[in-house]
Design an enzyme around this catalytic site. Structure first.
Site, PDB file in Angstrom:
ATOM      1  N   ILE A 121      18.025  88.360  33.836  1.00 26.00           N
ATOM      2  CA  ILE A 121      17.287  89.600  34.099  1.00 26.00           C
ATOM      3  C   ILE A 121      16.613  89.499  35.454  1.00 26.00           C
ATOM      4  O   ILE A 121      16.501  88.407  36.032  1.00 26.00           O
ATOM      5  CB  ILE A 121      16.229  89.874  33.010  1.00 26.00           C
ATOM      6  CG1 ILE A 121      15.181  88.745  32.993  1.00 26.00           C
ATOM      7  CG2 ILE A 121      16.881  90.059  31.653  1.00 26.00           C
ATOM      8  CD1 ILE A 121      13.989  89.037  32.082  1.00 26.00           C
ATOM      9  N   MET A 178      13.637  87.501  49.418  1.00 23.71           N
ATOM     10  CA  MET A 178      12.325  88.124  49.436  1.00 23.71           C
ATOM     11  C   MET A 178      12.179  89.075  48.256  1.00 23.71           C
ATOM     12  O   MET A 178      13.087  89.847  47.944  1.00 23.71           O
ATOM     13  CB  MET A 178      12.121  88.878  50.757  1.00 23.71           C
ATOM     14  CG  MET A 178      10.753  89.497  50.917  1.00 23.71           C
ATOM     15  SD  MET A 178      10.517  90.229  52.562  1.00 23.71           S
ATOM     16  CE  MET A 178      11.698  91.582  52.518  1.00 23.71           C
ATOM     17  N   TYR A 183      13.190  85.092  40.315  1.00 22.11           N
ATOM     18  CA  TYR A 183      14.643  85.018  40.132  1.00 22.11           C
ATOM     19  C   TYR A 183      15.252  83.872  40.945  1.00 22.11           C
ATOM     20  O   TYR A 183      16.085  83.109  40.446  1.00 22.11           O
ATOM     21  CB  TYR A 183      15.264  86.357  40.540  1.00 22.11           C
ATOM     22  CG  TYR A 183      16.738  86.476  40.276  1.00 22.11           C
ATOM     23  CD1 TYR A 183      17.212  86.854  39.018  1.00 22.11           C
ATOM     24  CD2 TYR A 183      17.675  86.257  41.299  1.00 22.11           C
ATOM     25  CE1 TYR A 183      18.578  86.985  38.784  1.00 22.11           C
ATOM     26  CE2 TYR A 183      19.028  86.394  41.074  1.00 22.11           C
ATOM     27  CZ  TYR A 183      19.471  86.756  39.808  1.00 22.11           C
ATOM     28  OH  TYR A 183      20.833  86.884  39.584  1.00 22.11           O
TER      29      TYR A 183
END
Length: 277
Positions: A121, A178, A183
């Site tokens: 996700i 960025m 993640y």
């Protein structure tokens, strides 16, 4: 064939009984047919996007596939109806849910010998604006799931002296991105996990590898405005196009096969030349 277990033979006996108990013709001793048991493969996040392509490619290669999904029952059932692939619902961020889900898969299909950790996700935000739950959700789902899925299976793989674990990382785990500290950290962690577990499993016939896709033509990328895609994304990719989910799936099928037994602890960078390691 890649998805078949070598050396396991199942023979059909010469005569069988019909529903009324009467003899009916079968295969006699001269026409015994050898059958090979299909290896069981689990794909997390296996009903949509890259995961769906992986599930379908593994099935086409002869594997008995179980596709995990998190919450979209309608989409999962549609996928099952279209492909004939078994679907199983559980939350990969929960160890107990993974252990229970894998137990059910093995009860239904047999021992899991191929695991593809694909579920992931995003909860994007600059770090100074990121909330603790955004960090935790991504780390638990994208990285924590590797422990949650691998740990219940690893002893069985060690006992059988065979296993294939393929972790779907990301280009952003290699170069950073960025607005994606969560993640990028999780995907980089997947690569570290891959290298460590590869060393642990090597003598037991278990290979552990990662694939780091770049920009792939999935629903998420298709939602990017066309001008952004053409002016900001495609110019970064030397081959001049997005990758296709099926291209990642073909990498998985190879790494899952017996032919890839020499390869472990490696990361395939499937990004069209956008980033070199």
């Amino acid at each position: 064939m890649p998805g078949l277990v070598p050396g396991i033979h199942v023979f059909k006996l010469g005569h069988t009984k019909d529903v009324d108990g009467r003899d009916k013709p079968g295969h006699d001793a001269e026409s015994f047919r050898e059958e090979r048991m299909a290896r069981v493969a689990v794909v997390t996040g296996g009903t949509r996007g890259i995961g769906a392509a992986i599930s379908k490619a593994l099935k086409a290669a002869g594997y008995n596939v179980a596709a995990n999904y998190a919450g979209n029952d309608e989409a999962a059932q549609k996928f099952k109806a279209e492909t004939g692939i078994n679907v199983y619902k559980w939350d990969v961020s929960s160890y107990d849910a993974c252990a229970a889900g894998l137990k059910q898969v093995e009860a239904d299909l047999g021992p899991v010998e191929v695991l593809v950790n694909n579920a992931g996700i995003t909860r994007d935000a600059m770090l100074h604006r990121m909330k603790p739950e955004q960090w935790k959700q991504v780390i638990d789902t994208n990285l924590g799931s590797l422990f949650n899925m691998c740990q219940p299976l690893i002893n069985g793989m060690r006992e059988r002296k065979f296993g294939r674990i393929i972790n779907i990382s990301s280009i952003n785990g290699q170069k950073g991105q960025m607005g994606q500290t969560n993640y990028s950290a999780a995907k980089a962690g997947e690569i570290g996990f891959t290298k460590a577990l590869a060393q642990e499993g090597a003598r037991a016939g278990i290979t552990v590898n990662a694939i780091a896709p770049g920009y792939i033509n999935t629903e998420m990328v298709q939602a990017v405005p066309k001008d952004v895609l053409e002016k900001s994304i495609l110019p970064q990719i030397p081959i001049g196009r997005l990758g296709e989910p099926e291209e990642i799936a073909r990498c998985v099928v190879f790494l899952a096969s017996d032919d890839a037994g020499l390869i472990t602890g490696s990361t395939i960078s499937a990004n069209g030349g956008q980033f070199f390691v």
